[in-house]
Write a protein that holds these residues in place. Structure first.
Motif, PDB file in Angstrom:
ATOM      1  N   ALA A   1       0.808  -1.192  -0.034  1.00  0.00           N
ATOM      2  CA  ALA A   1      -0.148  -0.039   0.068  1.00  0.00           C
ATOM      3  C   ALA A   1       0.866   1.323   0.074  1.00  0.00           C
ATOM      4  CB  ALA A   1      -0.957   0.103   1.425  1.00  0.00           C
ATOM      5  N   ASN A   2       0.272   2.072  -0.949  1.00  0.00           N
ATOM      6  CA  ASN A   2       0.940   3.432  -0.930  1.00  0.00           C
ATOM      7  C   ASN A   2       0.021   4.342   0.061  1.00  0.00           C
ATOM      8  OD1 ASN A   2       1.291   6.227  -1.472  1.00  0.00           O
ATOM      9  ND2 ASN A   2       2.769   5.674  -3.248  1.00  0.00           N
ATOM     10  N   VAL A   3       0.486   4.741   1.101  1.00  0.00           N
ATOM     11  CA  VAL A   3      -0.556   5.244   2.052  1.00  0.00           C
ATOM     12  C   VAL A   3      -1.076   6.665   1.820  1.00  0.00           C
ATOM     13  CG1 VAL A   3       0.363   3.798   3.840  1.00  0.00           C
ATOM     14  CG2 VAL A   3       1.178   6.147   3.662  1.00  0.00           C
ATOM     15  N   LEU A   4      -0.458   7.207   0.786  1.00  0.00           N
ATOM     16  CA  LEU A   4      -0.548   8.834   0.712  1.00  0.00           C
ATOM     17  C   LEU A   4      -0.057   9.612   1.816  1.00  0.00           C
ATOM     18  CD1 LEU A   4      -1.086  11.297  -1.367  1.00  0.00           C
ATOM     19  CD2 LEU A   4      -3.275  11.251  -0.523  1.00  0.00           C
ATOM     20  N   GLN A   5       1.278  10.194   1.875  1.00  0.00           N
ATOM     21  CA  GLN A   5       1.720  10.730   3.075  1.00  0.00           C
ATOM     22  C   GLN A   5       0.758  11.878   3.857  1.00  0.00           C
ATOM     23  OE1 GLN A   5       5.879  12.203   3.203  1.00  0.00           O
ATOM     24  NE2 GLN A   5       5.138  14.243   3.696  1.00  0.00           N
ATOM     25  N   GLU A   6       0.032  12.468   3.041  1.00  0.00           N
ATOM     26  CA  GLU A   6      -0.875  13.588   3.617  1.00  0.00           C
ATOM     27  C   GLU A   6      -2.069  13.043   4.005  1.00  0.00           C
ATOM     28  OE1 GLU A   6      -3.127  15.402  -0.319  1.00  0.00           O
ATOM     29  OE2 GLU A   6      -0.963  15.798   0.025  1.00  0.00           O
ATOM     30  N   ASN A   7      -2.647  11.560   3.693  1.00  0.00           N
ATOM     31  CA  ASN A   7      -3.735  10.974   4.115  1.00  0.00           C
ATOM     32  C   ASN A   7      -3.501  10.732   5.551  1.00  0.00           C
ATOM     33  OD1 ASN A   7      -5.941   9.277   4.415  1.00  0.00           O
ATOM     34  ND2 ASN A   7      -4.742   7.550   3.716  1.00  0.00           N
ATOM     35  N   ARG A   8      -4.747  10.981   6.252  1.00  0.00           N
ATOM     36  CA  ARG A   8      -4.966  10.566   7.772  1.00  0.00           C
ATOM     37  C   ARG A   8      -5.840   9.785   8.087  1.00  0.00           C
ATOM     38  NH1 ARG A   8      -0.496  11.995   7.350  1.00  0.00           N
ATOM     39  NH2 ARG A   8       0.445  14.130   8.306  1.00  0.00           N
ATOM     40  N   SER A   9      -6.405   8.896   7.041  1.00  0.00           N
ATOM     41  CA  SER A   9      -7.176   7.963   7.239  1.00  0.00           C
ATOM     42  C   SER A   9      -6.616   6.396   7.586  1.00  0.00           C
ATOM     43  CB  SER A   9      -8.074   7.643   6.050  1.00  0.00           C
ATOM     44  OG  SER A   9      -8.720   8.600   5.712  1.00  0.00           O
ATOM     45  N   SER A  10      -5.691   6.369   8.668  1.00  0.00           N
ATOM     46  CA  SER A  10      -5.015   5.496   9.253  1.00  0.00           C
ATOM     47  C   SER A  10      -5.839   4.017   9.506  1.00  0.00           C
ATOM     48  CB  SER A  10      -3.998   5.691  10.269  1.00  0.00           C
ATOM     49  OG  SER A  10      -4.635   6.240  11.427  1.00  0.00           O
ATOM     50  N   GLN A  11      -7.031   4.408  10.301  1.00  0.00           N
ATOM     51  CA  GLN A  11      -7.794   3.283  10.641  1.00  0.00           C
ATOM     52  C   GLN A  11      -8.346   2.445   9.603  1.00  0.00           C
ATOM     53  OE1 GLN A  11      -8.058   2.371  13.739  1.00  0.00           O
ATOM     54  NE2 GLN A  11      -6.501   3.747  14.258  1.00  0.00           N
ATOM     55  N   ARG A  12      -8.497   3.055   8.463  1.00  0.00           N
ATOM     56  CA  ARG A  12      -8.768   2.131   6.952  1.00  0.00           C
ATOM     57  C   ARG A  12      -7.829   1.304   6.542  1.00  0.00           C
ATOM     58  NH1 ARG A  12     -11.326   6.266   2.636  1.00  0.00           N
ATOM     59  NH2 ARG A  12     -12.520   7.759   3.996  1.00  0.00           N
ATOM     60  N   LEU A  13      -6.576   1.460   6.766  1.00  0.00           N
ATOM     61  CA  LEU A  13      -5.732   0.660   6.270  1.00  0.00           C
ATOM     62  C   LEU A  13      -5.502  -0.361   7.620  1.00  0.00           C
ATOM     63  CD1 LEU A  13      -3.033  -0.147   4.616  1.00  0.00           C
ATOM     64  CD2 LEU A  13      -1.960   1.586   5.824  1.00  0.00           C
ATOM     65  N   LEU A  14      -5.589   0.011   8.883  1.00  0.00           N
ATOM     66  CA  LEU A  14      -5.270  -1.170   9.866  1.00  0.00           C
ATOM     67  C   LEU A  14      -6.397  -2.121   9.722  1.00  0.00           C
ATOM     68  CD1 LEU A  14      -4.333   1.407  12.712  1.00  0.00           C
ATOM     69  CD2 LEU A  14      -2.840  -0.450  11.712  1.00  0.00           C
ATOM     70  N   GLN A  15      -7.837  -1.547   9.411  1.00  0.00           N
ATOM     71  CA  GLN A  15      -8.958  -2.665   9.272  1.00  0.00           C
ATOM     72  C   GLN A  15      -8.626  -3.431   8.168  1.00  0.00           C
ATOM     73  OE1 GLN A  15     -12.670  -0.523   8.941  1.00  0.00           O
ATOM     74  NE2 GLN A  15     -13.712  -2.484   8.684  1.00  0.00           N
ATOM     75  N   ILE A  16      -7.966  -2.829   7.083  1.00  0.00           N
ATOM     76  CA  ILE A  16      -7.667  -3.993   6.061  1.00  0.00           C
ATOM     77  C   ILE A  16      -6.608  -4.904   6.240  1.00  0.00           C
ATOM     78  CG2 ILE A  16      -6.622  -3.716   3.506  1.00  0.00           C
ATOM     79  CD1 ILE A  16      -8.487  -1.568   2.704  1.00  0.00           C
TER      80      ILE A  16
ATOM     81  N   PRO B   1      -2.171 -10.665   6.281  1.00  0.00           N
ATOM     82  CA  PRO B   1      -1.002 -10.669   5.753  1.00  0.00           C
ATOM     83  C   PRO B   1       0.091 -11.156   6.445  1.00  0.00           C
ATOM     84  CG  PRO B   1      -1.412  -8.263   5.822  1.00  0.00           C
ATOM     85  CD  PRO B   1      -2.574  -8.931   6.532  1.00  0.00           C
ATOM     86  N   ASP B   2       1.127 -11.796   5.839  1.00  0.00           N
ATOM     87  CA  ASP B   2       2.425 -12.059   6.627  1.00  0.00           C
ATOM     88  C   ASP B   2       3.236 -10.958   6.504  1.00  0.00           C
ATOM     89  OD1 ASP B   2       1.818 -14.987   7.035  1.00  0.00           O
ATOM     90  OD2 ASP B   2       1.524 -14.979   5.015  1.00  0.00           O
ATOM     91  N   ILE B   3       3.464 -10.257   5.240  1.00  0.00           N
ATOM     92  CA  ILE B   3       4.125  -9.202   4.987  1.00  0.00           C
ATOM     93  C   ILE B   3       3.414  -8.063   4.683  1.00  0.00           C
ATOM     94  CG2 ILE B   3       6.026  -8.272   4.077  1.00  0.00           C
ATOM     95  CD1 ILE B   3       7.397 -11.246   3.793  1.00  0.00           C
ATOM     96  N   ILE B   4       3.716  -6.722   5.226  1.00  0.00           N
ATOM     97  CA  ILE B   4       3.088  -5.504   4.890  1.00  0.00           C
ATOM     98  C   ILE B   4       4.149  -4.573   4.450  1.00  0.00           C
ATOM     99  CG2 ILE B   4       1.649  -3.617   5.577  1.00  0.00           C
ATOM    100  CD1 ILE B   4       0.419  -5.443   7.871  1.00  0.00           C
ATOM    101  N   LEU B   5       3.912  -4.032   3.137  1.00  0.00           N
ATOM    102  CA  LEU B   5       5.008  -3.036   2.439  1.00  0.00           C
ATOM    103  C   LEU B   5       4.141  -1.675   2.499  1.00  0.00           C
ATOM    104  CD1 LEU B   5       7.966  -2.355   1.718  1.00  0.00           C
ATOM    105  CD2 LEU B   5       7.093  -2.948  -0.570  1.00  0.00           C
ATOM    106  N   LEU B   6       4.742  -0.599   3.275  1.00  0.00           N
ATOM    107  CA  LEU B   6       3.902   0.607   3.122  1.00  0.00           C
ATOM    108  C   LEU B   6       4.832   1.642   2.425  1.00  0.00           C
ATOM    109  CD1 LEU B   6       2.217   0.675   6.531  1.00  0.00           C
ATOM    110  CD2 LEU B   6       1.535  -0.094   4.313  1.00  0.00           C
ATOM    111  N   THR B   7       4.626   2.377   1.299  1.00  0.00           N
ATOM    112  CA  THR B   7       5.313   3.434   1.167  1.00  0.00           C
ATOM    113  C   THR B   7       4.543   4.764   1.388  1.00  0.00           C
ATOM    114  OG1 THR B   7       4.339   3.004  -1.001  1.00  0.00           O
ATOM    115  CG2 THR B   7       6.488   1.986  -0.874  1.00  0.00           C
ATOM    116  N   GLU B   8       5.524   5.953   1.326  1.00  0.00           N
ATOM    117  CA  GLU B   8       4.908   7.238   1.521  1.00  0.00           C
ATOM    118  C   GLU B   8       4.724   7.494   3.166  1.00  0.00           C
ATOM    119  OE1 GLU B   8       2.778   9.919  -0.632  1.00  0.00           O
ATOM    120  OE2 GLU B   8       2.954   9.010  -2.533  1.00  0.00           O
ATOM    121  N   ILE B   9       5.357   6.854   3.860  1.00  0.00           N
ATOM    122  CA  ILE B   9       4.973   6.830   5.281  1.00  0.00           C
ATOM    123  C   ILE B   9       6.230   7.918   5.982  1.00  0.00           C
ATOM    124  CG2 ILE B   9       4.180   4.592   5.555  1.00  0.00           C
ATOM    125  CD1 ILE B   9       7.029   3.993   7.073  1.00  0.00           C
TER     126      ILE B   9
END
Length: 356
Positions: free
Chosen positions: A110-125, A131-139
């Motif tokens: 997931a590219n989270v979009l740095q300015e995005n503030r909907s972190s709970q959506r990502l945590l819920q997904i 997943p065993d491995i989570i790769l996040l970009t733009e953090i």
């Protein structure tokens, strides 16, 4: 009225044909390389506009025949480039119906979009898809704090938050061995290299990447060079390997194709679908920017584009199965005689652009 419609249609057809021709130019100029991206959109516009022009023309003269011929050629080329990323093509990576738990790895990218503030959506997904491995970009630091609870379920992690939209983070429930953050060309653009150990003790090399995109003031020298440096590393690697991240490049570009030819890696999109991940906000302007490539020891269990997380990218879920015997039957892109020379030229150009 018919003449006006025909004139508008001919202008659109010629513009789309010119965009198609520009994408054939071998260059790193950003304003040309961006035409790698909208192949599906260009094909759709040509497909819609050609009949309108033909019906609205006054007569079938030389100009009409020329416009239609050029437009059909452009349309055919765009379709040919897109076709491998549809179900009509043979799958490059074999599907597997069942995989033993100790050989299966689920990835969330997931590219989270740095300015995005909907972190709970990502945590819920993440919670829903396990997943065993989570790769996040733009953090950045804010995202690193918000994602801290992932460390409870994924205690192995490598974090490099940055405020320049190139921060990157890797969270894993599998053991990470010798993980490190690297800056291959640009001091502001990190990537991750680590060895991941499966439950059965088999390890694989993992590259997490997020090179800079083509845009005004930023040609593709460094992006292309970074991807090809990694391609050469994969080629020299012994054992299974995976490269994943927001590549800021589409699957059908000349650079991504060269990356596959040098590395020998497989693209799970080939024979399955485009799975466009960007732009989540613009339905008509979407293309695949977030990728995962795997060596021939892997087969495909699942590939899904997930829901909205408030970012301009959709996350993807990919499940792979480590099956060494598959390497004997799976084939990647055929390597051309001058591929290595071309890759080295791109790498040299990227290093020059980066001031190395």
């Amino acid at each position: 009225m018919i003449t006006v419609v025909a004139q508008i249609a001919i202008a659109i057809c010629l513009l789309m044909s010119a965009a198609t021709a520009l994408a054939l130019v071998e260059t790193n100029e950003w304003w040309i390389r961006v035409f790698d991206f909208p192949r599906l959109q260009i094909a759709a516009v040509l497909l819609a506009t050609l009949p309108i022009y033909w019906l609205a023309r006054q007569r079938a003269g030389t100009v009409a025949v020329l416009v239609v011929s050029v437009s059909i050629a452009a349309l055919a080329w765009q379709i040919w480039k897109i076709l491998p990323y549809t179900p009509v093509w043979n799958q490059q990576m074999i599907s597997t119906a069942a995989c033993p738990d100790h050989r299966r790895v689920r990835f969330l990218l997931a590219n989270v979009l740095q300015e995005n503030r909907s972190s709970q959506r990502l945590l819920q997904i993440a919670q829903e898809n396990d997943p065993d491995i989570i790769l996040l970009t733009e953090i950045d630091e804010w995202w690193a704090r918000e994602m801290a609870m992932l460390q409870e379920t994924h205690p192995q992690f490598i974090l490099e938050p940055r405020s320049n939209t190139y921060g990157i983070g890797l969270y894993s429930r599998l053991f990470l061995e010798g993980g490190k953050v690297r800056y291959l060309l640009d001091d502001g653009v990190p990537s991750i290299l680590t060895r991941v150990v499966l439950p059965d003790g088999i390890g694989f090399s993992f590259w997490g990447v997020h090179p800079a995109p083509p845009r005004p003031g930023n040609d593709t020298h460094e992006r292309d060079a970074e991807l090809l440096i990694i391609a050469k590393e994969v080629e020299r690697n012994t054992g299974p390997a995976i490269v994943a991240g927001d590549l800021n490049d589409v699957a059908w570009s000349s650079t991504t194709t060269l990356f596959q030819e040098i590395s020998g890696m497989l693209d799970p999109r080939i024979g399955r679908g485009i799975y466009a991940t960007f732009n989540a906000d613009w339905f008509l302007l979407r293309w695949p920017l977030d990728h995962i490539f795997a060596s021939k020891e892997w087969t495909m269990g699942e590939f899904r584009r997930l829901g909205d997380i408030g970012s301009d990218h959709f996350p993807i879920l990919v499940e792979l199965c480590h099956q060494p015997q598959a390497a004997d039957v799976q084939e990647g892109n055929e390597r051309e005689p001058d591929d290595l020379k071309r890759a080295n030229e791109h790498i040299d150009e990227g290093r020059d652009a980066a001031g190395e």
